[in-house]
Design an enzyme around this catalytic site. Structure first.
Site, PDB file in Angstrom:
ATOM      1  N   CYS A 150     -25.935  -1.642  14.261  1.00  0.00           N
ATOM      2  CA  CYS A 150     -26.225  -1.417  12.847  1.00  0.00           C
ATOM      3  C   CYS A 150     -27.380  -0.421  12.789  1.00  0.00           C
ATOM      4  CB  CYS A 150     -26.518  -2.715  12.113  1.00  0.00           C
ATOM      5  SG  CYS A 150     -27.915  -3.654  12.755  1.00  0.00           S
ATOM      6  N   ARG A 192     -28.220  -6.951  11.728  1.00  0.00           N
ATOM      7  CA  ARG A 192     -26.915  -7.133  11.094  1.00  0.00           C
ATOM      8  C   ARG A 192     -25.807  -7.160  12.149  1.00  0.00           C
ATOM      9  NH1 ARG A 192     -26.995  -2.428   6.626  1.00  0.00           N
ATOM     10  NH2 ARG A 192     -28.402  -1.504   8.140  1.00  0.00           N
TER      11      ARG A 192
END
Lengths: 282, 110
Positions: free
Chosen positions: A233, A238
């Protein structure tokens, strides 16, 4: 791994708050959420100040991790129950981190802090301290962690999954939309990486979608189950969420999280970058 | 550089929503979408989860409202949907944002 071993429901969590051998850990980027109210008995970990080296861009080493968990009162045999804000991004990051250092029994609370709050489940204030332990960590399991050279080598040969928002993938935004956009990075994505935003894997209350829904999402995006996978990410939290989905919920083998992610790749000299909504060519 | 850069580099988590705009934010360049979540009786809702969805309905970002019910996003010009989740119920609103400061409130539980 599977949903049964990696994930617990908020109901299970609430029933096991006082259970022996279970340690609740809230993981946040900033601990003001915890300070305003947390699950009873939960200790807090700050994903950055506790889990990252203060000087170099890297994790705390094995000895530092051992010292941290010993001081916070976590034992090797404890079941570590993680939850946090931001749809469990930082809790998923900590989950990956605990696995990296070989902790045996660790789970996420499905939906994290958001579902807990929306369900109006009890939160309490106050410091939590546990008796110190002697925690022993394993060497980092590097089958879970990707570094930049293997990411470059994976272009066109392995599954690369970019889990940022579509606008970050295309290079129209440099950071998630709740943050200022000023940055020295180049925008775009790694050639041949498919775009599957982390949020596709979560319901709006923060819980994970069903295994069947998840398989369809990654299958439709073109992930080849016969290949190894690297998720990235912007800074690696994430993508921990997606790593958790692919490896721990769907049980895929050989899934790595690239914690350097776009803040490293987008700053490298000489590597290829693709702009726009298509994966691009190797 | 200012603390803004530090926040941007260090984390993907949302900054404090009640804080004034960080120093160094250039409103000639940034598209800021801000507002307050209110309940059907007009009270500001603290701790609501506000989701920013793009023009296709795809999730883009999420923040939690401040004690005064405030939220803030850094987006781009265009059409967006603000969707708020709270214990009092949910609500959403589609907005058109331009460069600069865009102020939209969202009502939940109607």
């Amino acid at each position: 791994m599977s949903r049964d071993t990696a994930l617990v429901s908020a109901d299970w969590a609430e029933k096991n708050i006082d259970a022996d051998g279970v340690v609740f850990v809230e993981v946040d980027e900033d601990t003001t959420a915890y300070d305003g109210g947390h699950i009873a008995g939960a200790i807090k970990l700050n994903w950055k100040t506790d889990l990252q080296d203060a000087v170099r861009r890297d994790f705390v080493n094995k000895e530092q991790f051992e010292a941290l968990l010993s001081a916070r009162g976590v034992s090797n045999d404890d079941k570590v129950v993680l939850y946090g804000g931001n749809n469990n991004w930082f809790a998923a990051y900590a989950y990956w981190y605990f696995k990296l250092y070989g902790h045996r029994d660790v789970v996420l609370i499905d939906g994290g802090r958001k579902k807990w709050e929306l369900d109006a489940r009890p939160l309490v204030k106050g410091e939590v301290s546990r008796p110190a332990t002697t925690y022993v960590a394993q060497d980092q399991d590097l089958t879970l962690r990707a570094f930049r050279d293997e990411v470059v080598a994976a272009i066109g040969t392995q599954n690369l999954v970019d889990v940022r928002s579509p606008d970050e993938y295309a290079g129209r935004l440099l950071a998630p939309a709740h943050l200022p956009q000023e940055s020295a990075l180049r925008g775009g994505h790694i050639p041949t990486a498919v775009s599957v935003p982390w949020s596709k894997a979560a319901n709006e209350d923060g819980t994970f979608k069903s295994d069947d829904e998840l398989r369809k999402i990654y299958g439709d995006a073109g992930l080849d189950e016969g290949k190894d996978t690297i998720a990235y990410c912007r800074i690696g939290e994430r993508s921990s969420h997606t790593w958790f989905v692919l490896k721990e919920l769907l049980g895929q083998q050989n899934v790595k999280n690239y914690d350097g992610s776009w803040t490293e790749y987008g700053s490298l000299v000489g590597v290829p970058v693709v702009l726009g909504d298509e994966p691009g060519k190797a | 550089m200012t603390a803004v850069t530090t926040v941007t580099d260090a984390s993907c988590a949302a900054p404090d929503q009640s804080a004034p705009l960080p120093a160094g934010i250039d409103l000639a360049k940034e598209t800021v979408i801000t507002g307050v979540v209110t309940s059907s009786d007009g009270e500001a809702v603290q701790g609501a989860y506000v989701r920013l969805l793009d023009s296709t309905g795809e999730f883009t970002a999420e923040v939690v409202t401040s004690a005064q019910g405030q939220f803030r996003f850094f987006a781009a010009p265009g059409s967006w949907t603000l969707r708020a989740l709270s214990r009092h119920g949910n609500g959403d609103r589609t907005v058109a944002a331009d460069r600069g400061l865009n102020d939209f409130s969202v009502t939940v539980g109607e």
